[in-house]
Structure formats: structure tokens, C-alpha cells
Design a protein around this motif. Structure first.
Motif, PDB file in Angstrom:
ATOM      1  N   ALA A 123       0.792  -1.163   0.086  1.00 45.67           N
ATOM      2  CA  ALA A 123       0.000  -0.148   0.020  1.00 45.67           C
ATOM      3  C   ALA A 123       0.865   1.270   0.322  1.00 45.67           C
ATOM      4  CB  ALA A 123      -0.789  -0.084   1.230  1.00 45.67           C
ATOM      5  N   VAL A 124       0.551   2.300  -0.868  1.00 47.67           N
ATOM      6  CA  VAL A 124       1.296   3.415  -1.026  1.00 47.67           C
ATOM      7  C   VAL A 124       0.426   4.591  -0.395  1.00 47.67           C
ATOM      8  CG1 VAL A 124       2.589   5.171  -2.446  1.00 47.67           C
ATOM      9  CG2 VAL A 124       2.473   2.412  -3.153  1.00 47.67           C
ATOM     10  N   ARG A 125       0.695   4.931   0.631  1.00 50.45           N
ATOM     11  CA  ARG A 125       0.168   6.311   1.228  1.00 50.45           C
ATOM     12  C   ARG A 125       1.373   7.136   1.931  1.00 50.45           C
ATOM     13  NH1 ARG A 125      -1.858   1.950   4.744  1.00 50.45           N
ATOM     14  NH2 ARG A 125      -0.998   1.981   6.743  1.00 50.45           N
ATOM     15  N   PHE A 126       0.829   8.069   2.597  1.00 51.16           N
ATOM     16  CA  PHE A 126       1.917   9.244   3.415  1.00 51.16           C
ATOM     17  C   PHE A 126       2.680   8.338   4.120  1.00 51.16           C
ATOM     18  CE2 PHE A 126       3.357  12.707   5.794  1.00 51.16           C
ATOM     19  CZ  PHE A 126       3.531  13.727   4.730  1.00 51.16           C
ATOM     20  N   PRO A 127       3.798   8.460   4.552  1.00 54.99           N
ATOM     21  CA  PRO A 127       4.804   9.573   3.762  1.00 54.99           C
ATOM     22  C   PRO A 127       5.348   9.335   2.160  1.00 54.99           C
ATOM     23  CG  PRO A 127       6.262   8.446   5.160  1.00 54.99           C
ATOM     24  CD  PRO A 127       4.854   7.880   5.269  1.00 54.99           C
ATOM     25  N   PHE A 128       4.864   8.181   1.686  1.00 60.79           N
ATOM     26  CA  PHE A 128       5.129   7.451   0.290  1.00 60.79           C
ATOM     27  C   PHE A 128       4.044   8.335  -0.676  1.00 60.79           C
ATOM     28  CE2 PHE A 128       7.489   4.658   2.832  1.00 60.79           C
ATOM     29  CZ  PHE A 128       8.440   4.390   2.239  1.00 60.79           C
ATOM     30  N   ARG A 129       4.343   8.377  -1.817  1.00 65.40           N
ATOM     31  CA  ARG A 129       3.360   8.917  -2.874  1.00 65.40           C
ATOM     32  C   ARG A 129       3.976   8.293  -4.138  1.00 65.40           C
ATOM     33  NH1 ARG A 129       4.776  12.939  -6.313  1.00 65.40           N
ATOM     34  NH2 ARG A 129       6.662  13.743  -5.963  1.00 65.40           N
ATOM     35  N   LEU A 130       2.755   7.969  -4.905  1.00 66.66           N
ATOM     36  CA  LEU A 130       2.980   7.697  -6.295  1.00 66.66           C
ATOM     37  C   LEU A 130       3.660   8.937  -7.344  1.00 66.66           C
ATOM     38  CD1 LEU A 130       0.266   4.935  -7.307  1.00 66.66           C
ATOM     39  CD2 LEU A 130       2.611   4.677  -6.507  1.00 66.66           C
ATOM     40  N   LYS A 131       4.341   8.614  -8.211  1.00 63.26           N
ATOM     41  CA  LYS A 131       5.040   9.531  -9.148  1.00 63.26           C
ATOM     42  C   LYS A 131       4.058  10.446  -9.711  1.00 63.26           C
ATOM     43  CE  LYS A 131       8.675  10.078 -12.125  1.00 63.26           C
ATOM     44  NZ  LYS A 131       9.785   9.430 -13.228  1.00 63.26           N
ATOM     45  N   ASP A 132       2.608  10.262  -9.755  1.00 70.86           N
ATOM     46  CA  ASP A 132       1.698  10.978 -10.691  1.00 70.86           C
ATOM     47  C   ASP A 132       0.898  11.690  -9.653  1.00 70.86           C
ATOM     48  OD1 ASP A 132       0.493   8.764  -9.681  1.00 70.86           O
ATOM     49  OD2 ASP A 132      -0.698   8.091 -11.625  1.00 70.86           O
ATOM     50  N   GLN A 133       1.037  11.557  -8.359  1.00 72.23           N
ATOM     51  CA  GLN A 133       0.363  12.075  -7.363  1.00 72.23           C
ATOM     52  C   GLN A 133       1.092  13.581  -6.896  1.00 72.23           C
ATOM     53  OE1 GLN A 133       0.072   8.881  -4.113  1.00 72.23           O
ATOM     54  NE2 GLN A 133      -2.244   9.169  -4.322  1.00 72.23           N
ATOM     55  N   PRO A 134       0.077  14.477  -6.314  1.00 72.77           N
ATOM     56  CA  PRO A 134       0.607  15.693  -6.224  1.00 72.77           C
ATOM     57  C   PRO A 134       1.949  15.394  -5.230  1.00 72.77           C
ATOM     58  CG  PRO A 134      -1.623  15.946  -6.185  1.00 72.77           C
ATOM     59  CD  PRO A 134      -1.432  14.408  -6.371  1.00 72.77           C
ATOM     60  N   HIS A 135       2.481  16.647  -5.153  1.00 73.73           N
ATOM     61  CA  HIS A 135       3.807  16.713  -4.130  1.00 73.73           C
ATOM     62  C   HIS A 135       3.306  16.677  -2.708  1.00 73.73           C
ATOM     63  CE1 HIS A 135       5.890  17.499  -7.842  1.00 73.73           C
ATOM     64  NE2 HIS A 135       7.086  17.384  -7.272  1.00 73.73           N
ATOM     65  N   HIS A 136       2.387  17.354  -2.442  1.00 70.64           N
ATOM     66  CA  HIS A 136       2.036  17.342  -0.883  1.00 70.64           C
ATOM     67  C   HIS A 136       1.247  15.960  -0.416  1.00 70.64           C
ATOM     68  CE1 HIS A 136      -1.956  18.305  -2.996  1.00 70.64           C
ATOM     69  NE2 HIS A 136      -2.570  17.694  -1.837  1.00 70.64           N
ATOM     70  N   CYS A 137       1.209  14.981  -1.120  1.00 76.33           N
ATOM     71  CA  CYS A 137       0.760  13.778  -0.823  1.00 76.33           C
ATOM     72  C   CYS A 137       1.653  12.764  -0.477  1.00 76.33           C
ATOM     73  CB  CYS A 137       0.240  13.090  -1.905  1.00 76.33           C
ATOM     74  SG  CYS A 137      -1.457  13.853  -2.734  1.00 76.33           S
ATOM     75  N   GLY A 138       3.169  13.213  -0.230  1.00 74.46           N
ATOM     76  CA  GLY A 138       4.124  12.636   0.494  1.00 74.46           C
ATOM     77  C   GLY A 138       5.162  13.427   0.800  1.00 74.46           C
ATOM     78  N   CYS A 139       6.306  12.967   1.348  1.00 72.12           N
ATOM     79  CA  CYS A 139       7.364  13.707   1.889  1.00 72.12           C
ATOM     80  C   CYS A 139       8.535  13.481   0.838  1.00 72.12           C
ATOM     81  CB  CYS A 139       7.974  13.150   3.218  1.00 72.12           C
ATOM     82  SG  CYS A 139       7.192  13.641   4.556  1.00 72.12           S
ATOM     83  N   PRO A 140       9.497  14.475   0.598  1.00 75.45           N
ATOM     84  CA  PRO A 140      10.513  14.423  -0.318  1.00 75.45           C
ATOM     85  C   PRO A 140      11.337  13.306  -0.146  1.00 75.45           C
ATOM     86  CG  PRO A 140      10.461  16.728   0.695  1.00 75.45           C
ATOM     87  CD  PRO A 140       9.476  15.751   1.425  1.00 75.45           C
ATOM     88  N   GLY A 141      11.750  12.565  -1.089  1.00 73.49           N
ATOM     89  CA  GLY A 141      12.613  11.255  -1.156  1.00 73.49           C
ATOM     90  C   GLY A 141      11.698  10.095  -0.993  1.00 73.49           C
ATOM     91  N   PHE A 142      10.461  10.208  -0.837  1.00 70.20           N
ATOM     92  CA  PHE A 142       9.469   8.782  -0.582  1.00 70.20           C
ATOM     93  C   PHE A 142       8.501   8.661  -1.762  1.00 70.20           C
ATOM     94  CE2 PHE A 142      10.765   9.985   3.538  1.00 70.20           C
ATOM     95  CZ  PHE A 142      10.538   8.866   4.306  1.00 70.20           C
ATOM     96  N   GLU A 143       9.156   9.059  -2.998  1.00 70.32           N
ATOM     97  CA  GLU A 143       8.410   8.929  -4.164  1.00 70.32           C
ATOM     98  C   GLU A 143       8.674   7.691  -4.912  1.00 70.32           C
ATOM     99  OE1 GLU A 143       8.235  12.109  -7.564  1.00 70.32           O
ATOM    100  OE2 GLU A 143       9.196  10.438  -8.611  1.00 70.32           O
ATOM    101  N   VAL A 144       7.566   6.879  -5.166  1.00 67.22           N
ATOM    102  CA  VAL A 144       7.727   5.608  -5.866  1.00 67.22           C
ATOM    103  C   VAL A 144       7.090   5.746  -6.949  1.00 67.22           C
ATOM    104  CG1 VAL A 144       7.898   4.257  -3.602  1.00 67.22           C
ATOM    105  CG2 VAL A 144       5.449   4.442  -4.540  1.00 67.22           C
ATOM    106  N   SER A 145       7.160   4.569  -7.990  1.00 67.95           N
ATOM    107  CA  SER A 145       6.404   4.546  -9.111  1.00 67.95           C
ATOM    108  C   SER A 145       5.983   3.040  -9.604  1.00 67.95           C
ATOM    109  CB  SER A 145       7.584   5.011 -10.385  1.00 67.95           C
ATOM    110  OG  SER A 145       8.716   4.304 -10.512  1.00 67.95           O
ATOM    111  N   CYS A 146       5.258   2.785 -10.596  1.00 66.75           N
ATOM    112  CA  CYS A 146       4.887   1.555 -10.844  1.00 66.75           C
ATOM    113  C   CYS A 146       5.407   1.173 -12.336  1.00 66.75           C
ATOM    114  CB  CYS A 146       3.463   1.458 -11.306  1.00 66.75           C
ATOM    115  SG  CYS A 146       2.481   1.907  -9.537  1.00 66.75           S
ATOM    116  N   THR A 147       6.019  -0.004 -12.526  1.00 63.93           N
ATOM    117  CA  THR A 147       6.399  -0.309 -13.915  1.00 63.93           C
ATOM    118  C   THR A 147       5.451  -1.067 -14.615  1.00 63.93           C
ATOM    119  OG1 THR A 147       7.159  -2.747 -13.064  1.00 63.93           O
ATOM    120  CG2 THR A 147       8.773  -0.649 -12.498  1.00 63.93           C
ATOM    121  N   GLU A 148       5.702  -1.611 -15.745  1.00 61.16           N
ATOM    122  CA  GLU A 148       4.708  -2.219 -16.563  1.00 61.16           C
ATOM    123  C   GLU A 148       4.563  -3.536 -16.172  1.00 61.16           C
ATOM    124  OE1 GLU A 148       6.377  -2.313 -20.476  1.00 61.16           O
ATOM    125  OE2 GLU A 148       6.068  -0.110 -20.846  1.00 61.16           O
TER     126      GLU A 148
END
Length: 306
Positions: A37-62
Motif C-alpha cells: 500500500a502506498v500512502r503518506f509519507p510515500f506517494r506515487l509519482k503521478d500524485q501531487p507533491h503534498h501527498c508525500g514527503c521528499p525522497g519518498f516517491e515511488v513509481s509503478c512499472t509495466e
């Protein structure tokens, strides 16, 4: 009534501002049904920056993998995120850990290696990495790095503080130095990181969520009080009340308009206006219902004189 509706509307706007203009934009997500599950402090790359903390960005692959990208282009696939213990478990996407270690530097990230100070095996040490022939790495001081892709070019590491005297490194090529926990050489392909308690603290342990502080100069976080969970229900209830009051108000206005139209019609056609009689009047006019003319759709019809 219009003033009451206006006040309720502005109250609704105030409550909405407390929970955010669009709470769905930061809702919990995942890259796959069985993914973390991806929620604060993590955020998906396509979510707004305020949805997570700096350095906690994750993304989904194919392939629906959840990818955490660290500084210097180090990418790990995320296996698990434990928000209560503030721990994330990762591995190399292709299960070749050795090619990631050279650039693995956590000092520029919000993470640290998960360590247990009571267990010597998990302490961090400086290691020197070599590429050697298989015969040179039989000494117990050589620690192999798991990699399923580079079996023909095995990479091994030696504790730098142990010294190299007595080791046969004639067929070895020195690659790089790195500071790592001992546990990384236990044959597992997984690494565990933790993040600071200053990020969300014990919010999850207390059954609360976490978010960035509003109007904060830095990326400070705060727990969302449990009372705010009732705000969402309150906003929903308030919306229902506003809709109900609006419909009642419109219904009453419609009834009043109909009464006015009927009265105006009766006033305009006063000469043709139907008369109303009481039961006693009808009894006298029909001579006590003496002469019955027939049976109507509603009841008997009697002859009467005005």
C-alpha cells in the motif's frame, strides 16, 4: 430561509477546507492487487507533491512492480512497507544486488539501514569489493554478493578493517569500497531500510494517519487527529441537510405560488366561481334528501332547489 442556506453553505466550505479540497488525490494506492500500500509519507509519482514527503516517491512499472528510486540512480523493487515500524523492505528488480551496491549511498536519502544494535551481525562496516576467480574467494574472509545474472563474474567483499595480508588477491580486481551492514551478505536478496521518527512519528501506531503540516517552511509532518475522521461524516451529513432544506423550501414556495394562482383565478372569474354549502344547507335544499335521481360515481344524487 435563504440566509440559513447561505450560512450552511459557508460552513460546508469551511469544513471542506479542513479535510482538503480534494481528499481523493492523496488516497492510498498500490501498483498491484498484492503490492504494498502506498500512502503518506510515500506517494506515487503521478500524485501531487503534498501527498508525500521528499525522497519518498515511488513509481509503478509495466510489470506492476513498485519501484523506489534512491540518489545516484539506484532503483529497488519494494516488497513491503510497514508504516507502524517505519520500515521498507526492497530488493533489486532483477535480483542482482551487487550491481546496485557501488552507488548505494543513503546519506542523501531519508532512509537508513535497518539495524539491531544488540546483534553484531547487523552492524555496519566498511567493505572492499573485488572481482576474483572462484578459487581465490574460498577464504572465509571473502563474502559473496548474491546475483542471479552475473554468475560467471562473481563479486566478493572483504572487511576493510581486517586487512588484506594473507589473502590471495593476485587474481582479483578491486572494484570499490562501501559501508554496509553485515546482514547484506547472509545470502538474501532483500534489504531493509527505516526512516526517521521525525517523519510521522507514531501516528500509525496510534491508529491515525499522517500528512504535511500546512503553512510550514520545511517538510514537517503531523498526525491527523481522530476527531477529523468525524469531519468527513459531518460534511456529508451537512450536505444532506442542505439538500433536504433546499427541497423543502422549494416545495413550500411552489405550494404558495399555486395558492396565489388559484386565488387570482377565482378573483378573475368571480361570477363563475363555484359555491360551497354545508351539510345542513344541502339537507334543506334537497328537502331532507327526499327525491333521489340516481347513483353517481361518488354517491347518490338527489334533487334540490337553490
Amino acid at each position: 430561509m435563504k440566509m440559513i442556506l447561505a450560512l450552511l453553505f459557508f460552513l460546508f466550505l469551511g469544513l471542506s477546507a479542513q479535510i482538503g479540497a480534494n481528499p481523493d488525490e492523496c488516497k492510498e494506492q498500490s501498483c498491484s492487487a498484492d503490492g504494498p500500500a502506498v500512502r503518506f509519507p510515500f506517494r506515487l509519482k503521478d500524485q501531487p507533491h503534498h501527498c508525500g514527503c521528499p525522497g519518498f516517491e515511488v513509481s509503478c512499472t509495466e510489470k506492476n512492480q513498485t519501484i523506489l528510486e534512491l540518489p545516484f540512480s539506484v532503483k529497488f523493487a519494494v516488497v513491503q512497507i510497514n508504516y507502524k515500524s517505519r520500515e521498507i523492505v526492497v530488493h533489486d528488480p532483477d535480483f542482482c544486488l551487487q550491481r546496485q551496491l557501488q552507488n548505494l549511498t543513503l546519506s542523501a536519502s531519508p532512509f537508513n539501514f535497518r539495524l539491531d544494535s544488540s546483534i553484531f551481525y547487523s552492524w555496519i562496516h566498511d567493505f572492499t569489493f573485488f572481482s576474483c576467480s572462484s578459487s581465490s574467494t574460498k577464504d572465509f574472509q571473502f563474502k559473496s554478493i548474491p546475483c542471479r545474472l552475473l554468475e560467471r563474474k562473481p563479486v566478493s567483499a572483504v572487511r576493510s578493517d581486517w586487512g588484506l595480508d594473507g589473502l590471495d588477491i593476485s587474481s582479483c580486481q578491486k572494484l570499490f569500497n562501501s559501508s554496509l551492514p553485515n546482514s547484506i551478505f547472509d545470502g538474501e536478496d532483500y534489504i531493509s531500510f527505516t526512516w526517521s521518527e521525525s517523519i510521522c512519528g507514531n501516528c500509525e501506531k496510534a491508529g491515525e494517519k499522517c500528512r504535511l503540516k500546512s503553512n510550514s517552511k520545511g517538510p514537517e509532518t503531523e498526525c491527523i487527529p481522530k476527531r477529523e475522521k468525524g469531519v468527513i461524516f459531518g460534511v456529508f451529513f451537512l450536505v444532506c441537510v442542505i439538500i433536504l432544506l433546499h427541497r423543502v423550501h422549494r416545495s413550500n414556495e411552489s405550494k404558495r405560488e399555486n395558492i396565489v394562482r388559484v386565488e387570482k383565478f377565482l378573483e378573475d372569474y368571480k361570477a363563475f366561481r363555484p359555491s360551497r354549502y354545508s351539510y345542513n344547507d344541502v339537507k334543506k335544499l334537497t328537502n331532507n334528501f327526499k327525491e333521489k335521481l340516481g347513483q353517481g360515481g361518488y354517491r347518490a344524487v338527489y334533487k334540490g332547489k337553490l
